[in-house]
Design an enzyme around this catalytic site. Structure first.
Site, mmCIF file in Angstrom:
data_model
loop_
_atom_site.group_PDB
_atom_site.id
_atom_site.type_symbol
_atom_site.label_atom_id
_atom_site.label_comp_id
_atom_site.label_asym_id
_atom_site.label_seq_id
_atom_site.Cartn_x
_atom_site.Cartn_y
_atom_site.Cartn_z
ATOM 1 N N GLU A 42 0.852 -1.182 0.000
ATOM 2 C CA GLU A 42 0.000 0.000 0.000
ATOM 3 C C GLU A 42 0.901 1.250 0.000
ATOM 4 O OE1 GLU A 42 -3.298 1.685 3.227
ATOM 5 O OE2 GLU A 42 -1.631 0.432 3.899
ATOM 6 N N LYS A 108 -9.717 0.849 -1.284
ATOM 7 C CA LYS A 108 -9.762 0.346 0.097
ATOM 8 C C LYS A 108 -11.119 0.638 0.744
ATOM 9 C CE LYS A 108 -6.918 0.707 4.324
ATOM 10 N NZ LYS A 108 -5.778 1.480 4.889
ATOM 11 N N CYS A 144 -4.416 -3.429 3.676
ATOM 12 C CA CYS A 144 -4.033 -3.114 5.054
ATOM 13 C C CYS A 144 -5.142 -3.366 6.085
ATOM 14 C CB CYS A 144 -3.513 -1.672 5.118
ATOM 15 S SG CYS A 144 -2.432 -1.355 6.539
#
Length: 262
Positions: A42, A108, A144
């Site tokens: 990321e 995300k 993440c």
């Protein structure tokens, strides 16, 4: 069938051009090692804490993404790399997946509003999971903080994922490296898929920023939760073989998806 993958555990910089050079170096190394999928962390476009994300944000058909496409095409592999795309006053935390016959992106979904950091101040959430076929294998993609939410991993598995990628810049702190490894193994067990979790390396220069910069310890996990391969804290390339047919075998003895009630 996808059998060899690489995780590029690197430290991105505030400069998107410098980071493209890192992508090219590690993609070439991974291709030379026989990998068909190369995963970068990321915030590969610009590290967190390295300046305003809106300054570098570009659409997925912009010059930075196109440069990654060219790198993937020259190497003949699929590359997944974190970038930032514009979003009405904020940005989106985006994972570009390109090369090897695919070109897609994932925004995300779960934003990192935790441990004193408020990602949602500058980042808008995505709302759609991403599942792609790469070399005949169904691969899901996450970023993440998503790793703390088993429902996303089970949803991807229900849709047919055999491998789920996690691209991260995991925040350091007491117990955080242990949590990262534990969560990767737990998500593999929740979904009975392979999990390939690639994070930024542990930075060598201290910072006063609360921005998540990385802890290293990238790892690949089997569908029954065993660590297949792992790295330490420094920049490195992890290349490992997976056998997607193992997913079917594990689900015969550990049918958590079939047995779940909620």
């Amino acid at each position: 069938m996808l059998s060899r993958i690489s995780l590029a555990q690197v430290t991105s910089t505030p400069d998107p051009k410098d980071n493209l050079a890192i992508v090219e170096e590690y993609t070439t190394r991974a291709a030379d090692a026989g990998a068909r999928l190369v995963v970068f962390p990321e915030a590969m476009m610009r590290c967190f804490g390295g300046g305003a994300l809106a300054e570098v944000a570009e659409p997925v058909d912009g010059p930075w993404a196109d440069a990654v496409r060219s790198i993937a095409e020259r190497a003949g592999v699929t590359v997944a790399a974190g970038m930032f795309t514009p979003a009405d006053g904020r940005v989106r935390n985006t994972l570009l997946v390109t090369g090897g016959g695919v070109d897609a992106h994932y925004d995300k979904i779960h934003l990192y509003d935790a441990f004193g950091f408020a990602e949602s101040d500058t980042v808008a959430p995505g709302d759609r999971p991403l599942l792609l076929e790469i070399d005949g294998t169904r691969v899901g993609f996450t970023i993440c903080y998503d790793i703390r939410f088993p429902g996303l991993f089970q949803a991807l598995a229900t849709e047919g994922a055999d491998l789920i990628v996690v691209s991260a810049s995991w925040g350091d702190g007491p117990g955080k490296a242990d949590q990262w490894q534990l969560l990767a193994r737990a998500r593999a067990l929740d979904s009975t898929t392979f999990v390939a979790a690639c994070g930024q390396a542990l930075p060598t220069t201290p910072t006063d920023s609360a921005a998540p910069r990385g802890v290293g310890h990238s790892l690949a996990v089997t569908p029954d939760g065993k660590v297949l391969a792992t790295l330490g804290t420094t920049p490195d390339l992890l290349t490992t073989d997976i056998d997607p047919s193992r997913v079917t075998e594990v689900r015969k003895t550990l049918p958590v998806l079939a047995n779940r009630k909620y």
